[in-house]
Write an enzyme that holds these catalytic residues in place. Structure first.
Site, PDB file in Angstrom:
ATOM      1  N   CYS A 112       0.817  -1.228   0.000  1.00  0.00           N
ATOM      2  CA  CYS A 112       0.000   0.000   0.000  1.00  0.00           C
ATOM      3  C   CYS A 112       0.845   1.271   0.000  1.00  0.00           C
ATOM      4  CB  CYS A 112      -0.943   0.004   1.190  1.00  0.00           C
ATOM      5  SG  CYS A 112      -1.962  -1.468   1.252  1.00  0.00           S
ATOM      6  N   HIS A 248      -3.014   6.996   2.868  1.00  0.00           N
ATOM      7  CA  HIS A 248      -3.502   5.735   2.315  1.00  0.00           C
ATOM      8  C   HIS A 248      -4.878   5.441   2.911  1.00  0.00           C
ATOM      9  CE1 HIS A 248      -4.090   1.661   1.293  1.00  0.00           C
ATOM     10  NE2 HIS A 248      -3.728   1.173   2.460  1.00  0.00           N
ATOM     11  N   ASN A 278     -10.292  -0.261   0.349  1.00  0.00           N
ATOM     12  CA  ASN A 278      -8.840  -0.054   0.370  1.00  0.00           C
ATOM     13  C   ASN A 278      -8.289  -0.542  -0.971  1.00  0.00           C
ATOM     14  OD1 ASN A 278      -6.089  -0.401   0.671  1.00  0.00           O
ATOM     15  ND2 ASN A 278      -6.215  -1.343   2.693  1.00  0.00           N
TER      16      ASN A 278
HETATM   17  N1  ACO Z   1     -17.850  -8.975   9.914  1.00  0.00           N
HETATM   18  C1  ACO Z   1     -18.262  -9.287  11.150  1.00  0.00           C
HETATM   19  N2  ACO Z   1     -17.451  -9.702  12.122  1.00  0.00           N
HETATM   20  C2  ACO Z   1     -16.137  -9.750  11.831  1.00  0.00           C
HETATM   21  C3  ACO Z   1     -15.620  -9.422  10.562  1.00  0.00           C
HETATM   22  C4  ACO Z   1     -16.537  -9.023   9.590  1.00  0.00           C
HETATM   23  N3  ACO Z   1     -16.163  -8.689   8.358  1.00  0.00           N
HETATM   24  N4  ACO Z   1     -14.278  -9.569  10.577  1.00  0.00           N
HETATM   25  C5  ACO Z   1     -13.958  -9.975  11.809  1.00  0.00           C
HETATM   26  N5  ACO Z   1     -15.074 -10.100  12.569  1.00  0.00           N
HETATM   27  C6  ACO Z   1     -15.186 -10.512  13.960  1.00  0.00           C
HETATM   28  C7  ACO Z   1     -14.007 -11.321  14.418  1.00  0.00           C
HETATM   29  O1  ACO Z   1     -14.141 -12.669  14.050  1.00  0.00           O
HETATM   30  C8  ACO Z   1     -14.077 -11.121  15.893  1.00  0.00           C
HETATM   31  O2  ACO Z   1     -15.059 -11.967  16.412  1.00  0.00           O
HETATM   32  P1  ACO Z   1     -14.855 -12.706  17.834  1.00  0.00           P
HETATM   33  O3  ACO Z   1     -14.724 -11.569  18.829  1.00  0.00           O
HETATM   34  O4  ACO Z   1     -16.092 -13.507  17.966  1.00  0.00           O
HETATM   35  O5  ACO Z   1     -13.596 -13.475  17.690  1.00  0.00           O
HETATM   36  C9  ACO Z   1     -14.592  -9.700  16.050  1.00  0.00           C
HETATM   37  O6  ACO Z   1     -15.200  -9.372  14.790  1.00  0.00           O
HETATM   38  C10 ACO Z   1     -13.504  -8.708  16.331  1.00  0.00           C
HETATM   39  O7  ACO Z   1     -12.408  -8.971  15.463  1.00  0.00           O
HETATM   40  P2  ACO Z   1     -11.148  -8.069  15.440  1.00  0.00           P
HETATM   41  O8  ACO Z   1     -10.209  -8.563  14.402  1.00  0.00           O
HETATM   42  O9  ACO Z   1     -10.667  -7.920  16.849  1.00  0.00           O
HETATM   43  O10 ACO Z   1     -11.815  -6.724  14.950  1.00  0.00           O
HETATM   44  P3  ACO Z   1     -11.238  -5.280  15.017  1.00  0.00           P
HETATM   45  O11 ACO Z   1     -12.117  -4.442  15.848  1.00  0.00           O
HETATM   46  O12 ACO Z   1      -9.780  -5.282  15.288  1.00  0.00           O
HETATM   47  O13 ACO Z   1     -11.468  -4.816  13.516  1.00  0.00           O
HETATM   48  C11 ACO Z   1     -10.162  -4.504  11.531  1.00  0.00           C
HETATM   49  C12 ACO Z   1     -10.840  -5.511  12.459  1.00  0.00           C
HETATM   50  C13 ACO Z   1     -11.237  -3.602  10.943  1.00  0.00           C
HETATM   51  C14 ACO Z   1      -9.454  -5.245  10.422  1.00  0.00           C
HETATM   52  C15 ACO Z   1      -9.175  -3.687  12.413  1.00  0.00           C
HETATM   53  O14 ACO Z   1      -8.270  -4.531  13.068  1.00  0.00           O
HETATM   54  C16 ACO Z   1      -8.422  -2.701  11.627  1.00  0.00           C
HETATM   55  O15 ACO Z   1      -8.937  -1.668  11.286  1.00  0.00           O
HETATM   56  N6  ACO Z   1      -7.155  -2.995  11.304  1.00  0.00           N
HETATM   57  C17 ACO Z   1      -6.349  -2.216  10.468  1.00  0.00           C
HETATM   58  C18 ACO Z   1      -6.003  -3.069   9.352  1.00  0.00           C
HETATM   59  C19 ACO Z   1      -6.409  -2.524   8.038  1.00  0.00           C
HETATM   60  O16 ACO Z   1      -7.088  -1.547   7.852  1.00  0.00           O
HETATM   61  N7  ACO Z   1      -5.953  -3.257   7.073  1.00  0.00           N
HETATM   62  C20 ACO Z   1      -6.177  -2.893   5.749  1.00  0.00           C
HETATM   63  C21 ACO Z   1      -5.172  -3.520   4.920  1.00  0.00           C
HETATM   64  S1  ACO Z   1      -3.603  -3.173   5.409  1.00  0.00           S
HETATM   65  C22 ACO Z   1      -3.123  -1.787   4.734  1.00  0.00           C
HETATM   66  O17 ACO Z   1      -3.736  -1.242   3.888  1.00  0.00           O
HETATM   67  C23 ACO Z   1      -1.868  -1.248   5.190  1.00  0.00           C
END
Ligand code: ACO
Length: 321
Positions: A112, A248, A278
């Site tokens: 990215c 980004h 993204n």
């Molecule tokens: N829909 C519903 N539930 C979901 C989904 C979904 N799409 N994805 C995960 N869950 C669930 C998980 O299974 C978990 O359930 P559990 O508690 O029963 O185990 C719960 O939601 C929480 O999961 P987390 O991974 O802890 O969720 P979090 O609040 O951290 O959000 C996210 C996940 C949005 C990916 C967050 O970690 C984030 O914003 N990370 C940044 C990463 C990012 O933006 N990456 C993009 C690509 S990388 C880049 O561009 C550099």
């Protein structure tokens, strides 16, 4: 001072819209979860197209706007992590598609951060007096690398391309910084295709993208403010002089957190991940092009571009428009 200036921008996203509700039909998720966690409502996904075709479309628009002819381009760098082929490079394919017969062309792999790395690399060539006119592109089709049964990743990404024509000038890029941390490569990883082995009797297998979302979040909200502050310090630019921070477009919450840490109003952080998801290396140039075409960028405006992604990689560029 010899530097490099963006003289034209262009972008392209595929026609097909896939909403959060559409994804809720294939994995256990819902619109509310995706929107509140990421700010994404929909994304555009390719059907027939690949990275290079999208890149060429964005490049043509940037060239048209700049008035630069394809044969004047001396360097094409395509920032991508989803090349259509191992070789030829996507940049070489773009060269053929747009008729940039005099350009040297290569791809740059920084996930990215690809566009920011590519822009900074072209800037270094221009500053060194090696080239005067370059075409920088970020293009990715991460939809082809995603496990569509993994709700943790499939809801995040979209396809698209953005480009900028860059020329040697008296004003433009004022400063830049780039960083990498290879020890954290496994935080965001897409399995290799070069995993076949003749002696072990193993056929190459397609690897999908996997991500440790929380680690990516922590990395981004720490390193992005840091690198932005460094570029401002390098150039003696006060934070208040920055008109826009074009980050980004991974996730709205990351942007909010960066803004908070920098103590800068969210009004200065444009965002469009709501519509495109993204788009990896394409997200910054797509947003920059939208802002440019909407007349939001005025001569003299100071703008920060900052990318972060797999590698891990991150960087920032300070531009005077
Ligand atoms: N829909 C519903 N539930 C979901 C989904 C979904 N799409 N994805 C995960 N869950 C669930 C998980 O299974 C978990 O359930 P559990 O508690 O029963 O185990 C719960 O939601 C929480 O999961 P987390 O991974 O802890 O969720 P979090 O609040 O951290 O959000 C996210 C996940 C949005 C990916 C967050 O970690 C984030 O914003 N990370 C940044 C990463 C990012 O933006 N990456 C993009 C690509 S990388 C880049 O561009 C550099």
């Amino acid at each position: 001072m010899l530097t490099s200036r963006i003289v034209g921008t262009g972008s392209y996203v595929p026609e097909q819209i896939v909403t959060n509700d559409d994804l809720a039909k294939i994995v256990d998720t819902n619109d509310e979860w995706i929107r509140t966690r990421t700010g994404i409502r929909q994304r555009r996904l390719v059907t027939e197209e690949g990275t290079s075709q999208m890149a060429a479309k964005a490049a043509k628009r940037a060239l048209e706007q700049s008035g630069v002819k394809p044969e004047e381009i001396e360097l094409i760098i395509l920032g991508t992590s989803s090349q259509d082929y191992c070789f030829p490079s996507g940049a070489c394919e773009v060269q053929a598609m747009i008729g940039a017969v005099n350009a040297v062309c290569y791809d740059l792999s920084a996930a990215c951060t690809g566009f920011v790395y590519a822009l900074n690399t072209a800037h270094a060539f221009i500053k060194a007096g090696i080239y005067r006119t370059a075409l920088i592109i970020g293009s990715d089709v991460l939809s082809k690398l995603i496990d569509w049964s993994d709700r943790g990743t499939c809801v995040l990404f979209g396809d698209g391309a953005g480009a900028a024509v860059v020329k040697a000038d008296e004003t433009g890029i004022l400063g830049m910084r780039m960083y990498s941390d290879g020890t954290k490569g496994d935080v965001l990883i897409c399995g290799a295709r070069t995993n076949g082995n003749f002696l072990l009797g193993k056929k190459p297998e397609l690897g999908y993208m996997t991500m440790n979302g929380q680690e990516v979040f922590k990395f981004a909200v720490k390193k992005v403010p840091e690198v932005i502050r460094q570029v401002l310090e390098d150039t003696g630019t006060p934070m208040e002089e920055i008109r826009y921070f074009v980050l980004h477009q991974a996730n709205y919450r990351i942007i909010e957190s960066v803004a908070k840490r920098l103590k800068v109003d969210m009004e200065k952080f444009p965002a469009n991940m709501e519509y495109y998801g993204n788009t990896s290396g394409a997200s910054i140039p797509i947003l920059l092009d939208e802002m440019n075409r909407a007349g939001k960028l005025n001569p003299g405006d100071k703008i920060i571009l900052s990318g972060f992604g797999g590698g891990l990689t991150w960087g920032a560029t300070l531009i005077q428009w």
